[in-house]
Write an enzyme that holds these catalytic residues in place. Structure first.
Site, PDB file in Angstrom:
ATOM      1  N   LYS A 176     -64.013  81.639  -1.795  1.00 12.81           N
ATOM      2  CA  LYS A 176     -65.045  81.404  -1.012  1.00 12.81           C
ATOM      3  C   LYS A 176     -65.243  81.138  -0.121  1.00 12.81           C
ATOM      4  CE  LYS A 176     -68.279  84.353  -4.014  1.00 12.81           C
ATOM      5  NZ  LYS A 176     -69.919  84.230  -4.986  1.00 12.81           N
ATOM      6  N   ASP A 209     -57.706  75.770  -8.550  1.00 14.36           N
ATOM      7  CA  ASP A 209     -58.701  75.693  -8.648  1.00 14.36           C
ATOM      8  C   ASP A 209     -59.136  77.203  -6.859  1.00 14.36           C
ATOM      9  OD1 ASP A 209     -61.242  77.599  -7.748  1.00 14.36           O
ATOM     10  OD2 ASP A 209     -62.114  76.176  -9.561  1.00 14.36           O
ATOM     11  N   GLU A 231     -55.758  66.048 -16.681  1.00 17.40           N
ATOM     12  CA  GLU A 231     -57.193  67.732 -16.441  1.00 17.40           C
ATOM     13  C   GLU A 231     -57.413  67.051 -17.132  1.00 17.40           C
ATOM     14  OE1 GLU A 231     -57.956  70.347 -17.084  1.00 17.40           O
ATOM     15  OE2 GLU A 231     -56.142  70.744 -16.382  1.00 17.40           O
ATOM     16  N   ASP A 284     -61.262  62.348 -13.582  1.00 18.83           N
ATOM     17  CA  ASP A 284     -61.182  63.097 -12.641  1.00 18.83           C
ATOM     18  C   ASP A 284     -59.464  62.304 -11.592  1.00 18.83           C
ATOM     19  OD1 ASP A 284     -62.189  63.921  -9.964  1.00 18.83           O
ATOM     20  OD2 ASP A 284     -63.209  62.275  -9.941  1.00 18.83           O
ATOM     21  N   GLU A 286     -48.443  65.322 -12.714  1.00 18.09           N
ATOM     22  CA  GLU A 286     -48.970  66.986 -12.385  1.00 18.09           C
ATOM     23  C   GLU A 286     -50.695  66.349 -12.334  1.00 18.09           C
ATOM     24  OE1 GLU A 286     -49.123  71.328 -13.302  1.00 18.09           O
ATOM     25  OE2 GLU A 286     -46.940  69.753 -13.986  1.00 18.09           O
ATOM     26  N   LYS A 329     -45.820  81.854 -18.040  1.00 14.52           N
ATOM     27  CA  LYS A 329     -46.379  83.532 -18.633  1.00 14.52           C
ATOM     28  C   LYS A 329     -47.114  84.479 -17.638  1.00 14.52           C
ATOM     29  CE  LYS A 329     -45.310  82.744 -23.458  1.00 14.52           C
ATOM     30  NZ  LYS A 329     -46.037  83.050 -24.784  1.00 14.52           N
ATOM     31  N   ASP A 375     -50.759  81.037  -6.451  1.00 19.54           N
ATOM     32  CA  ASP A 375     -50.826  82.603  -6.345  1.00 19.54           C
ATOM     33  C   ASP A 375     -52.178  83.319  -5.500  1.00 19.54           C
ATOM     34  OD1 ASP A 375     -53.187  81.623  -8.168  1.00 19.54           O
ATOM     35  OD2 ASP A 375     -52.814  83.281  -9.644  1.00 19.54           O
ATOM     36  N   GLU A 401     -47.611  83.318 -14.035  1.00 16.94           N
ATOM     37  CA  GLU A 401     -46.413  84.140 -13.216  1.00 16.94           C
ATOM     38  C   GLU A 401     -45.814  84.983 -13.550  1.00 16.94           C
ATOM     39  OE1 GLU A 401     -44.055  81.676 -10.227  1.00 16.94           O
ATOM     40  OE2 GLU A 401     -44.503  80.670 -11.773  1.00 16.94           O
TER      41      GLU A 401
END
Length: 240
Positions: free
Chosen positions: A151, A147, A97, A124, A72, A221, A183, A223
């Site tokens: 924009k 993320d 992460e 990274d 992941e 939670k 999302d 979501e």
């Protein structure tokens, strides 16, 4: 973010830096660690973490067994990842992460769930993919709620780019799965624009776009709260 540089830096170095920035998935915003997260980083991280290295990882040695491996990228605070590792103990999980509070929180859950099939990486993802993940070694790669860089001028910073997806393709076993979720509808559409034209992948959606949330991805939670408010979540699953 890169520090300010002398104007004498060569154009080739500048171009190289821009290429790297395009597939970075984050801006480093370190928050304070709670006492529990700090303890986890001090006591659990040395045993449950993997470091950047020049040679590829030996998963059988790391987990002391031969099992399917799931990676992941960007696991946030780690709840979903830890729950998956607890629910699928026949598989080994590796989570990447960059934010230490998230790594610490994930380790706290790993201890609570008594997980032996989870390792974390605080580095990274691009470098880890390039140097440490063996080709044809992963059963599944998942990127959940990255993320969105909503924009348009920042879209080049999104991690889901053709070049990066080509790197991921090499790391999957034949028939391996790339599972994305977001999302942000615009990002979901963008992901399709990147992945659908790639001959290396097959979209497993019967309609050529999205799939229903699979049971393998725990409902967060955040979501669940969003669903009550009518917010959408889009899952995309592609197979090598």
């Amino acid at each position: 973010m890169p520090a300010s540089r002398d104007k004498s830096v060569s154009s080739e170095e500048s171009k190289s830096e821009k290429r790297i920035r395009k597939i970075r998935s984050y801006v480093l915003r370190e928050g304070r660690l709670t006492k529990g997260q700090q303890r986890a980083m001090e006591e659990l991280f040395p045993q449950m973490s993997l470091e950047l290295q020049e040679q590829a990882y030996d998963f059988e040695s790391i987990f002391d067994r031969k099992a399917p491996v799931v990676l992941e990228i960007g696991f946030g605070m780690g709840k979903s990842l830890a729950e998956q590792a607890a629910n699928e103990r026949d598989k080994d999980f590796i989570g990447i992460e960059v934010h230490k509070p998230g790594v610490g929180a994930c380790l706290v859950l790993a201890e609570e769930y008594e997980l032996t099939n989870l390792r974390v990486i605080n580095h990274d993802a691009v470098e880890i993919i390039d140097h440490c993940i063996p080709d044809n070694s992963l059963e599944r790669i998942q990127i959940f709620f990255p993320d969105p860089w909503h924009k348009k001028k920042h879209h080049k910073r999104r991690i889901v780019q053709t070049e990066f997806c080509q790197k991921l393709h090499k790391k999957l076993v034949k028939g391996g799965i790339l599972h994305l979720a977001t999302d942000w509808e615009n990002y979901a559409e963008y992901m399709l624009e990147v992945l659908n034209p790639m001959e290396e992948f097959k979209n497993l959606s019967e309609t050529g776009d999205y799939v229903a949330k699979p049971d393998s991805r725990p409902l967060t939670k955040f979501e669940a709260r969003g669903q009550k408010l009518g917010h959408g979540v889009w899952d995309l699953i592609f197979q090598k």
